[in-house]
Motif scaffolding. Structure first.
Motif, PDB file in Angstrom:
ATOM      1  N   ILE A 246     -11.664  -1.743  14.950  1.00 10.72           N
ATOM      2  CA  ILE A 246     -11.500  -0.283  14.990  1.00 10.72           C
ATOM      3  C   ILE A 246     -10.069   0.084  14.583  1.00 10.72           C
ATOM      4  CG2 ILE A 246     -11.398   1.723  16.548  1.00 10.72           C
ATOM      5  CD1 ILE A 246     -13.764   0.391  18.091  1.00 10.72           C
ATOM      6  N   LYS A 247      -9.107  -0.681  15.102  1.00 12.05           N
ATOM      7  CA  LYS A 247      -7.701  -0.377  14.766  1.00 12.05           C
ATOM      8  C   LYS A 247      -7.408  -0.654  13.294  1.00 12.05           C
ATOM      9  CE  LYS A 247      -5.678  -0.426  19.314  1.00 12.05           C
ATOM     10  NZ  LYS A 247      -4.738  -1.003  20.276  1.00 12.05           N
ATOM     11  N   THR A 248      -8.013  -1.716  12.752  1.00  6.05           N
ATOM     12  CA  THR A 248      -7.838  -2.017  11.331  1.00  6.05           C
ATOM     13  C   THR A 248      -8.312  -0.831  10.482  1.00  6.05           C
ATOM     14  OG1 THR A 248      -8.178  -4.378  11.730  1.00  6.05           O
ATOM     15  CG2 THR A 248      -8.481  -3.628   9.473  1.00  6.05           C
ATOM     16  N   LEU A 249      -9.461  -0.287  10.839  1.00  7.49           N
ATOM     17  CA  LEU A 249     -10.010   0.843  10.078  1.00  7.49           C
ATOM     18  C   LEU A 249      -9.177   2.109  10.300  1.00  7.49           C
ATOM     19  CD1 LEU A 249     -13.797   0.087  10.691  1.00  7.49           C
ATOM     20  CD2 LEU A 249     -12.455  -0.378   8.637  1.00  7.49           C
ATOM     21  N   THR A 250      -8.649   2.262  11.511  1.00  3.90           N
ATOM     22  CA  THR A 250      -7.775   3.402  11.815  1.00  3.90           C
ATOM     23  C   THR A 250      -6.511   3.336  10.960  1.00  3.90           C
ATOM     24  OG1 THR A 250      -8.566   3.347  14.104  1.00  3.90           O
ATOM     25  CG2 THR A 250      -6.561   4.599  13.703  1.00  3.90           C
ATOM     26  N   ILE A 251      -5.964   2.130  10.828  1.00  2.00           N
ATOM     27  CA  ILE A 251      -4.754   1.943  10.015  1.00  2.00           C
ATOM     28  C   ILE A 251      -5.066   2.219   8.544  1.00  2.00           C
ATOM     29  CG2 ILE A 251      -3.058   0.247   9.192  1.00  2.00           C
ATOM     30  CD1 ILE A 251      -3.451  -1.110  12.029  1.00  2.00           C
ATOM     31  N   ALA A 252      -6.224   1.751   8.091  1.00  2.56           N
ATOM     32  CA  ALA A 252      -6.613   1.993   6.699  1.00  2.56           C
ATOM     33  C   ALA A 252      -6.674   3.500   6.422  1.00  2.56           C
ATOM     34  CB  ALA A 252      -7.958   1.343   6.409  1.00  2.56           C
ATOM     35  N   LYS A 253      -7.238   4.251   7.373  1.00  2.00           N
ATOM     36  CA  LYS A 253      -7.309   5.719   7.203  1.00  2.00           C
ATOM     37  C   LYS A 253      -5.911   6.322   7.213  1.00  2.00           C
ATOM     38  CE  LYS A 253     -11.956   6.603   8.972  1.00  2.00           C
ATOM     39  NZ  LYS A 253     -12.394   5.700  10.030  1.00  2.00           N
ATOM     40  N   SER A 254      -5.067   5.807   8.086  1.00  2.00           N
ATOM     41  CA  SER A 254      -3.693   6.326   8.172  1.00  2.00           C
ATOM     42  C   SER A 254      -2.940   6.056   6.878  1.00  2.00           C
ATOM     43  CB  SER A 254      -2.974   5.666   9.357  1.00  2.00           C
ATOM     44  OG  SER A 254      -1.581   5.803   9.223  1.00  2.00           O
ATOM     45  N   ALA A 255      -3.200   4.894   6.273  1.00  2.00           N
ATOM     46  CA  ALA A 255      -2.535   4.545   5.008  1.00  2.00           C
ATOM     47  C   ALA A 255      -2.935   5.535   3.913  1.00  2.00           C
ATOM     48  CB  ALA A 255      -2.893   3.116   4.601  1.00  2.00           C
ATOM     49  N   ILE A 256      -4.196   5.942   3.913  1.00  2.00           N
ATOM     50  CA  ILE A 256      -4.655   6.903   2.912  1.00  2.00           C
ATOM     51  C   ILE A 256      -4.010   8.275   3.174  1.00  2.00           C
ATOM     52  CG2 ILE A 256      -6.696   8.145   2.052  1.00  2.00           C
ATOM     53  CD1 ILE A 256      -8.256   5.461   2.821  1.00  2.00           C
ATOM     54  N   ARG A 257      -3.925   8.631   4.448  1.00  2.00           N
ATOM     55  CA  ARG A 257      -3.293   9.908   4.832  1.00  2.00           C
ATOM     56  C   ARG A 257      -1.829   9.960   4.430  1.00  2.00           C
ATOM     57  NH1 ARG A 257      -5.437   9.616   9.710  1.00  2.00           N
ATOM     58  NH2 ARG A 257      -3.482   9.121  10.750  1.00  2.00           N
ATOM     59  N   HIS A 258      -1.154   8.826   4.582  1.00  2.00           N
ATOM     60  CA  HIS A 258       0.284   8.794   4.280  1.00  2.00           C
ATOM     61  C   HIS A 258       0.534   8.304   2.855  1.00  2.00           C
ATOM     62  CE1 HIS A 258       0.544   8.928   8.737  1.00  2.00           C
ATOM     63  NE2 HIS A 258       1.559   9.706   8.444  1.00  2.00           N
ATOM     64  N   ASN A 259      -0.177   8.894   1.898  1.00  2.00           N
ATOM     65  CA  ASN A 259       0.079   8.542   0.499  1.00  2.00           C
ATOM     66  C   ASN A 259       1.503   8.999   0.139  1.00  2.00           C
ATOM     67  OD1 ASN A 259       0.167   9.108  -2.502  1.00  2.00           O
ATOM     68  ND2 ASN A 259      -1.802   8.091  -2.330  1.00  2.00           N
ATOM     69  N   MET A 260       2.253   8.118  -0.531  1.00  2.00           N
ATOM     70  CA  MET A 260       3.689   8.364  -0.732  1.00  2.00           C
ATOM     71  C   MET A 260       4.025   8.992  -2.090  1.00  2.00           C
ATOM     72  SD  MET A 260       5.091   7.005   2.099  1.00  2.00           S
ATOM     73  CE  MET A 260       6.818   6.864   1.681  1.00  2.00           C
ATOM     74  N   ALA A 261       3.014   9.305  -2.895  1.00  2.00           N
ATOM     75  CA  ALA A 261       3.275   9.735  -4.279  1.00  2.00           C
ATOM     76  C   ALA A 261       4.278  10.891  -4.373  1.00  2.00           C
ATOM     77  CB  ALA A 261       1.967  10.104  -4.979  1.00  2.00           C
TER      78      ALA A 261
ATOM     79  N   SER B 133       0.877  -1.164   0.000  1.00  2.00           N
ATOM     80  CA  SER B 133       0.000   0.000   0.000  1.00  2.00           C
ATOM     81  C   SER B 133       0.922   1.225   0.000  1.00  2.00           C
ATOM     82  CB  SER B 133      -0.941  -0.015   1.211  1.00  2.00           C
ATOM     83  OG  SER B 133      -0.237  -0.049   2.416  1.00  2.00           O
ATOM     84  N   GLY B 134       0.326   2.399  -0.083  1.00  2.00           N
ATOM     85  CA  GLY B 134       1.150   3.605  -0.124  1.00  2.00           C
ATOM     86  C   GLY B 134       0.778   4.506  -1.284  1.00  2.00           C
ATOM     87  N   LEU B 135       0.145   3.927  -2.291  1.00  2.00           N
ATOM     88  CA  LEU B 135      -0.316   4.732  -3.434  1.00  2.00           C
ATOM     89  C   LEU B 135      -1.801   4.551  -3.674  1.00  2.00           C
ATOM     90  CD1 LEU B 135       2.474   4.213  -6.123  1.00  2.00           C
ATOM     91  CD2 LEU B 135       1.949   6.319  -4.891  1.00  2.00           C
ATOM     92  N   TYR B 136      -2.285   3.370  -3.329  1.00  2.00           N
ATOM     93  CA  TYR B 136      -3.648   3.006  -3.736  1.00  2.00           C
ATOM     94  C   TYR B 136      -4.296   2.301  -2.570  1.00  2.00           C
ATOM     95  CZ  TYR B 136      -7.185   0.133  -6.106  1.00  2.00           C
ATOM     96  OH  TYR B 136      -8.344  -0.478  -6.485  1.00  2.00           O
ATOM     97  N   GLU B 137      -5.410   2.806  -2.139  1.00  2.16           N
ATOM     98  CA  GLU B 137      -5.928   2.238  -0.904  1.00  2.16           C
ATOM     99  C   GLU B 137      -7.335   1.664  -0.939  1.00  2.16           C
ATOM    100  OE1 GLU B 137      -3.534   1.825   0.557  1.00  2.16           O
ATOM    101  OE2 GLU B 137      -2.326   3.545   0.077  1.00  2.16           O
ATOM    102  N   SER B 138      -7.703   0.878  -1.945  1.00  4.64           N
ATOM    103  CA  SER B 138      -8.952   0.165  -1.655  1.00  4.64           C
ATOM    104  C   SER B 138      -8.499  -1.074  -0.926  1.00  4.64           C
ATOM    105  CB  SER B 138      -9.728  -0.196  -2.914  1.00  4.64           C
ATOM    106  OG  SER B 138      -9.327  -1.480  -3.331  1.00  4.64           O
ATOM    107  N   ALA B 139      -7.166  -1.138  -0.741  1.00  6.82           N
ATOM    108  CA  ALA B 139      -6.542  -2.351  -0.215  1.00  6.82           C
ATOM    109  C   ALA B 139      -7.091  -2.769   1.131  1.00  6.82           C
ATOM    110  CB  ALA B 139      -5.047  -2.111  -0.103  1.00  6.82           C
ATOM    111  N   MET B 140      -7.448  -1.795   1.959  1.00 10.11           N
ATOM    112  CA  MET B 140      -7.796  -2.170   3.329  1.00 10.11           C
ATOM    113  C   MET B 140      -9.066  -1.481   3.767  1.00 10.11           C
ATOM    114  SD  MET B 140      -4.110  -1.897   5.068  1.00 10.11           S
ATOM    115  CE  MET B 140      -3.764  -0.258   4.513  1.00 10.11           C
ATOM    116  N   GLY B 141      -9.798  -2.170   4.595  1.00 13.28           N
ATOM    117  CA  GLY B 141     -10.846  -1.490   5.329  1.00 13.28           C
ATOM    118  C   GLY B 141     -12.076  -1.108   4.519  1.00 13.28           C
TER     119      GLY B 141
END
Length: 255
Positions: free
Chosen positions: A170-185, A117-125
């Protein structure tokens, strides 16, 4: 193969072999056993394989994010007194590896990402909150692989237990949101660490065009495909994965 888990302070990890450490970061639903292929193969090639358990479900909810996981990895690297590491990450682990490399490039000799993950996030959550529905969870787990048989009952049971544990969900969804926030593009073009991108041609969690984009944005990367393979290449096609990585290490003179 039985793995001896070492416990030192806040760290639990498996360590096999001697040589340059390959530090492996697992994904959100991934256990250390997902990397059995890598941990059997590379110690024979003169590398030390190290698998720390990431504190995905044990940190305070406010610290359940990519940045905090990368800090945990750095604490671990310092604890082990490593000066140079090879970082290998799958899925969320790949994202943490990328973020770590951005923050501490001087420690990372090479980076290996697969289904990251890092660019595209339908991956989680995106559709995990269907708790209690075993068949739905089973289908989700099978979707991770090209061959659904790789999603053993044990794997499905694990995922099912996770999404039915309210705090973990809840933590899984929190991480999914964090992954979207930390987009690496925006960060990737500035990251000059040699990077090996190994991707399943049939990954539907992080589709092939995600790998292409990583390859395009990372200045010093090589991209390799594995056919008939889904989101967890090192687990579904361990032999091909190891061969590609071994040859890449050789070509790039990474020892």
């Amino acid at each position: 193969m039985e793995r001896n888990i070492k416990e030192e302070g806040k760290f639990r990890y498996v360590e096999i072999g001697e040589g340059t450490p390959i530090v492996i970061l697992h994904g959100l639903m991934g256990g250390l056993s997902n990397f059995d292929g890598v941990s059997d193969y590379f110690p024979k090639k003169g590398y030390k394989v190290v698998l720390p358990e990431l504190p995905i479900y044990t940190l305070n909810i406010l610290k359940t994010n990519i940045k905090a996981f990368a800090k945990f990895v750095h604490d671990f690297v310092k604890h082990k007194k490593y000066e140079k590491i090879i970082l290998l990450g799958n899925s969320l682990g790949g994202h943490i590896a990328l973020y770590y490399t951005k923050m501490h490039p001087e420690f990372v000799e090479a980076l290996v990402i697969t289904g990251s993950s890092g660019l595209y996030e339908s991956a989680m959550g995106d559709s995990y909150p269907r708790r209690g529905d075993y068949e739905f969870i089973k289908k989700k787990a099978e979707d991770v692989f090209y061959d659904p048989a790789v999603a053993t009952k044990e794997i499905v049971d694990d995922v099912y237990a996770t999404v039915n544990d309210r705090m973990k969900l809840i933590k899984t969804l929190t991480i999914a949101k964090s992954a979207i926030r930390h987009n690496m593009a925006k960060d990737l073009p500035k990251m000059h660490t040699p990077t090996c991108i190994i991707w399943g041609r049939n990954d539907i969690v992080t589709p092939p065009d995600v790998a292409e984009e990583f390859h395009e944005l990372l200045p010093d990367s090589d991209l390799f495909w594995i056919d008939k393979c889904g989101h967890a290449a090192m687990m579904e096609k361990p032999n091909e994965f190891n061969e590609i990585l071994d040859q890449w290490f050789e070509k790039r003179n990474i020892k």
